[in-house]
Design an enzyme around this catalytic site. Structure first.
Site, mmCIF file in Angstrom:
data_model
loop_
_atom_site.group_PDB
_atom_site.id
_atom_site.type_symbol
_atom_site.label_atom_id
_atom_site.label_comp_id
_atom_site.label_asym_id
_atom_site.label_seq_id
_atom_site.Cartn_x
_atom_site.Cartn_y
_atom_site.Cartn_z
ATOM 1 N N TYR A 130 -5.540 -35.165 45.842
ATOM 2 C CA TYR A 130 -5.637 -36.576 46.241
ATOM 3 C C TYR A 130 -6.828 -37.296 45.622
ATOM 4 O O TYR A 130 -7.059 -38.451 45.915
ATOM 5 C CB TYR A 130 -5.744 -36.685 47.770
ATOM 6 C CG TYR A 130 -4.398 -36.688 48.470
ATOM 7 C CD1 TYR A 130 -3.536 -35.606 48.332
ATOM 8 C CD2 TYR A 130 -3.998 -37.758 49.258
ATOM 9 C CE1 TYR A 130 -2.314 -35.587 48.966
ATOM 10 C CE2 TYR A 130 -2.768 -37.742 49.894
ATOM 11 C CZ TYR A 130 -1.934 -36.665 49.745
ATOM 12 O OH TYR A 130 -0.717 -36.653 50.376
ATOM 13 N N LYS A 182 -1.897 -21.518 47.704
ATOM 14 C CA LYS A 182 -0.987 -21.083 46.639
ATOM 15 C C LYS A 182 -1.854 -20.357 45.615
ATOM 16 O O LYS A 182 -1.839 -20.677 44.415
ATOM 17 C CB LYS A 182 -0.276 -22.321 46.054
ATOM 18 C CG LYS A 182 0.797 -22.033 45.038
ATOM 19 C CD LYS A 182 2.126 -21.644 45.639
ATOM 20 C CE LYS A 182 3.113 -21.273 44.555
ATOM 21 N NZ LYS A 182 4.393 -20.746 45.070
ATOM 22 N N ASP A 216 4.828 -21.877 50.217
ATOM 23 C CA ASP A 216 6.298 -21.934 50.239
ATOM 24 C C ASP A 216 6.866 -20.997 51.301
ATOM 25 O O ASP A 216 7.796 -21.349 52.037
ATOM 26 C CB ASP A 216 6.900 -21.648 48.848
ATOM 27 C CG ASP A 216 6.185 -20.541 48.093
ATOM 28 O OD1 ASP A 216 5.162 -20.043 48.594
ATOM 29 O OD2 ASP A 216 6.654 -20.163 47.005
ATOM 30 N N ASP A 240 -0.263 -32.528 53.971
ATOM 31 C CA ASP A 240 0.589 -33.714 54.072
ATOM 32 C C ASP A 240 2.040 -33.283 54.274
ATOM 33 O O ASP A 240 2.745 -33.770 55.170
ATOM 34 C CB ASP A 240 0.439 -34.527 52.778
ATOM 35 C CG ASP A 240 1.342 -35.745 52.769
ATOM 36 O OD1 ASP A 240 1.385 -36.445 53.789
ATOM 37 O OD2 ASP A 240 2.006 -35.979 51.737
ATOM 38 N N ASP A 244 4.457 -33.089 58.145
ATOM 39 C CA ASP A 244 5.744 -33.754 58.363
ATOM 40 C C ASP A 244 6.798 -32.747 58.806
ATOM 41 O O ASP A 244 7.648 -33.038 59.653
ATOM 42 C CB ASP A 244 6.221 -34.459 57.088
ATOM 43 C CG ASP A 244 5.671 -35.872 56.973
ATOM 44 O OD1 ASP A 244 4.561 -36.109 57.485
ATOM 45 O OD2 ASP A 244 6.346 -36.735 56.378
#
Ligand code: NAI
Ligand code: MG
Length: 364
Positions: A130, A182, A216, A240, A244
């Protein structure tokens, strides 16, 4: 007596925001009034309203207010498309160094696709992908011949958010933190996050358990068996996306709050946006902002009031069966708000909207 009450008031900035913002913020403030919450509001504008008046979606007076109070409750803000405006939310986070984003996902209404969910996601809010090192490189005649984005995670930033998460766990009686990364592919960018968080975890050995997941796999496991997770700690972009996903486990956007925390300021809001499709209709669900207000009460050490607010929300949707349309009910924002206020005042809702609720009848 009135004097001592005034003295104990806590100055706080109130930003009604855009779209459904003013409706759900008004509802939340009247519920906070019924609770006699100790906030002294300084109402400031931001978003589209501010563009009309000041040609800037984030006017200096609004920033000055938050600088003074260090505390804000904010409605959603519409980021104007085009016109060179940067995301107001990113500007706010950067301006006040709100490095920690706390997004709890907790089941309020039983009998949904997933029951008894209680997960808190803690997201690093300032670094990672970001930071905005994002640009095109022309190749031949194509100005967008290549796109390049660089993420930045600093040791200090990783340590700060990890310590914040472990302190959160201790303070809130949470048992386990799962670090999401990751590091198998983004070895440096997310490797430093994993490595630093594991280092910080050692200071909490015996108090908070720690494990880790690749992002993942975590996304899949959140759907297969979300009950294995307690607190998730992750970087900006992964946070982020996963927050959700967690909102989706607990009934969607109308329910989930978020806190943006820095050393000198904290801003509380719903996870959802300004919902232009239902703005002005008086039907928006105010629970997400009310839950954000409950987090704000926790933040100012009024856990007693936060608990009463959460209990009133729970009783209104589950016992009085008063719900807004997104939850399958028929109540308007105002009807729902009045029902909550009756609960806060110790009365069950005399209005039986229950029979009209589709959700309460819906077959599994
Ligand atoms: P949105 O969250 O505003 O709406 C998505 C869908 O959910 C819509 O159908 C809406 O009606 C529904 N919804 C959202 N909140 C609801 C509520 N409380 N009660 C009932 N239904 C609700 O997302 P969208 O449409 O992508 O964004 C609209 C605007 O909001 C954009 O300008 C965006 O930039 C802004 N936004 C602002 C945020 C913030 O200020 N924190 C966060 C996300 C988006
Ligand atoms: Mg998001």
């Amino acid at each position: 007596m009135a004097k001592s009450k005034r003295k104990s008031l806590i100055p706080a900035t109130l930003i009604p925001g855009d779209g459904i913002g003013p409706e759900i913020i008004k509802a939340t403030v009247s519920v906070l009034d019924a609770l006699e919450a100790p906030f002294e509001w300084d109402v400031q504008i931001a978003g589209m309203a501010a563009v009309t008046e000041h040609l800037d979606p984030l006017p200096e007076a609004t920033l000055a207010s938050i600088r003074r109070t260090g505390l804000a409750l904010k409605g959603p803000l519409t980021t104007p498309v085009g016109g060179g405006f940067r995301s107001i939310n990113v500007r706010l986070r950067e301006e006040f160094k709100l490095f920690g984003n706390v997004r709890p996902g907790k089941t309020t209404i039983p009998g949904g696709r997933f029951d008894d969910i209680d997960i808190v996601l803690i997201r690093e809010n300032l670094e990672g992908l970001y930071v905005g090192f994002d640009h095109y490189i022309p190749i031949d005649n194509d100005p967008h011949g290549a796109a390049i984005s660089s993420g930045v995670n600093t040791r200090a930033g990783c340590r700060r958010i990890a310590r914040f998460a472990f302190e959160y766990a201790v303070k809130n009686g949470r048992k386990k933190i799962t670090i999401i990364h990751k590091a198998n592919i983004l070895k440096a960018l997310t490797g430093i996050f994993l490595e630093t968080a594991l280092e910080v975890a050692k200071e909490y050995e015996g108090r908070v358990q720690v494990d880790d997941r690749i992002v993942d796999a975590c996304a899949m496991q959140l759907v297969m068996n979300p009950w294995q997770f307690d607190v998730l700690l992750t970087t900006n972009l992964f946070g982020d996306i996963l927050s959700d996903e967690i909102a989706g486990l607990v009934g969607g956007l109308g329910m989930t709050p978020g806190a943006n925390i820095g050393e000198h300021a904290a801003i509380f809001e719903a996870v959802h946006g300004s919902a232009p499709d239902i703005a002005g209709k008086g039907i928006a669900n105010p629970i997400a902002v009310m839950n954000a207000a409950a987090m704000m009460l926790d933040h100012v050490e009024r856990q007693d009031l936060a608990k009463r607010l959460r209990e009133a929300i729970h009783a209104t949707v589950n016992e009085d069966n008063v719900r807004t349309g997104d939850l399958g009910g028929k109540a308007t924002t105002a009807e729902f708000t009045n029902a909550i206020i009756r609960r806060i005042e110790g009365k069950a809702s005399p209005v039986k909207v229950a029979s009209k609720n589709k959700a309460s009848k819906k077959k599994s």
